[in-house]
Design an enzyme around this catalytic site. Structure first.
Site, PDB file in Angstrom:
ATOM      1  CB  SER A 107      -0.911   0.004   1.230  1.00  0.00           C
ATOM      2  OG  SER A 107      -1.582   1.243   1.367  1.00  0.00           O
ATOM      3  CE1 TYR A 131      -6.162   5.079  -2.284  1.00  0.00           C
ATOM      4  CE2 TYR A 131      -4.317   4.642  -0.807  1.00  0.00           C
ATOM      5  CZ  TYR A 131      -5.634   4.419  -1.187  1.00  0.00           C
ATOM      6  OH  TYR A 131      -6.409   3.542  -0.482  1.00  0.00           O
ATOM      7  CB  THR A 157      -6.394   2.646  -5.390  1.00  0.00           C
ATOM      8  OG1 THR A 157      -5.762   1.415  -5.028  1.00  0.00           O
ATOM      9  CG2 THR A 157      -7.736   2.736  -4.689  1.00  0.00           C
ATOM     10  CE  LYS A 226      -7.159  -3.278  -4.313  1.00  0.00           C
ATOM     11  NZ  LYS A 226      -8.300  -2.669  -3.602  1.00  0.00           N
ATOM     12  CG  HIS A 250     -11.140   0.680  -1.083  1.00  0.00           C
ATOM     13  ND1 HIS A 250     -10.341   1.431  -1.910  1.00  0.00           N
ATOM     14  CD2 HIS A 250     -10.581   0.789   0.147  1.00  0.00           C
ATOM     15  CE1 HIS A 250      -9.361   1.980  -1.204  1.00  0.00           C
ATOM     16  NE2 HIS A 250      -9.492   1.598   0.056  1.00  0.00           N
TER      17      HIS A 250
END
Length: 363
Positions: A107, A131, A157, A226, A250
């Site tokens: 992440s 992100y 994402t 995603k 998510h």
């Protein structure tokens, strides 16, 4: 510690040993948690139709994902702040993925940095979940660090311009524990005096499909999008150059009332055909779930929360054990259903009993 034989054993114990702050952060969904429940319930409404008298002496679970061979069609999804579960956090899960011969996704908002994870598991197939920040220089810095560290893909994402209605986080006034840090943006935060700003306030809410093309022009890494839940967005992913999509809600942490990932998977697979690879996450807790996802067209399945439960119970050893439990369950399901090769498309079927007259998926 008693012997754990399934993911639910780990979850039950983890919810006892985690701090209330970490427990609520990891387990909760958005709103009334309708979609959170649906993620698991939807799998329970799919039936496997085994085929008999097939040679399953040798069952091969290996497959190829974005050109990389993996030992089984199950990898580790990105989850934030893993050191709240165990001091080794993301490094432990990356080591577990390396030992299992599968994919670890880090992440952006991890508590271990890109470089720390790369050093901990140099031989693992590692992807970076990304992100996009309003400061694009920070985004590109992360991309280039991932490239340098040997990561193999970027997982963009797209379903989180901000965080969802997570009520226990609000009740707990959630903040990252003081002894931890957002490891990947620590230096940036200090440099730009945004250290105490909520992480999601740095996300770029103006993100559009054109930015996928922009990102593609900035990196040599393949891009996985995603957060796809509709055919329309799956087709746009093809148009704008993605190499793969990850059908995902998510972890049901964004909008309550959206479908479970597995519910929309068949129509998305049918729409994209073989133009890109299709993966799935959400609600997967046992080998039969993975089998059902593959039968409905997914190339690869990913688990998030089960790896947090594993970390909380026994660190790296727990993470390794959970992956091997799931491998055993997948292998057993393949064998007992008459399928012997994960990548072959053998005609084993599943039926979605709760949606009449929908096509069956094949494996």
């Amino acid at each position: 510690m008693k012997k754990f034989v399934c993911v639910n054993d780990y979850e039950e114990q983890a919810l006892k040993v985690l701090t209330p702050l970490a427990r609520d952060y990891y387990k909760d969904g958005a709103g009334e948690e309708i979609s959170l429940k649906l993620n698991k319930e939807a799998f329970n409404k799919i039936r496997i139709l085994p085929r008999m008298l097939r040679d399953v002496t040798k069952v091969d679970l290996s497959t190829t994902v974005l050109g990389e061979k993996v030992s089984m069609p199950l990898g580790i999804a990105p989850t934030a702040l893993q050191r709240m579960a165990h001091p080794d956090g993301e490094c432990a899960n990356a080591k577990a993925a390396e030992a299992a011969g599968t994919i670890f996704t880090l992440s952006t908002i991890s508590t271990s940095s890109i470089e720390e994870v790369a050093a901990a598991a140099p031989k693992a197939t590692k992807w970076l979940q990304l992100y996009v920040f309003f400061d694009r220089n920070l985004t590109l810095e992360l991309v280039h660090r991932a490239e340098k560290a040997g990561f193999k893909a970027l997982v963009l994402t797209v379903d989180a311009p901000s965080f969802g209605d997570r009520r226990n986080e609000m009740r707990n006034n959630f903040n990252i524990p003081l002894h931890l840090k957002y490891a990947n943006i620590e230096e940036y935060s200090i440099r730009n005096n945004v250290y105490n700003r909520p992480i999601h306030k740095l996300f770029d809410k103006s993100l559009s499909w054109e930015d996928v093309s922009w990102l593609k022009s900035q990196t040599r890494l393949p891009i996985v999008i995603k957060g796809i839940l509709t055919v329309e967005d799956a087709l746009l992913s093809i148009k704008y150059g993605a190499s793969a999509i990850q059908v995902s809600n998510h972890g049901a942490r964004q909008v309550d009332g959206v479908p479970a990932s597995i519910e929309v998977l068949p129509e998305i697979v049918q729409a994209v055909e073989d133009k890109l690879e299709t993966y799935i996450d959400g609600g997967i807790t046992q080998g039969t779930d993975v089998f059902k996802a593959l039968a409905l067209g997914a190339k690869m399945a990913f688990v998030g929360r089960p790896m947090l439960w594993a970390l909380a119970c026994d660190g790296e050893n727990g993470s390794k054990d959970v992956l091997e439990i799931l491998r055993r369950e997948i292998l057993l399901t393949f064998s007992l259903s008459g399928s012997n090769f994960a990548a072959s498309g053998i005609n084993v079927q599943v039926r979605r009993w709760y949606i009449p007259n929908r096509p069956r998926g094949n494996l």
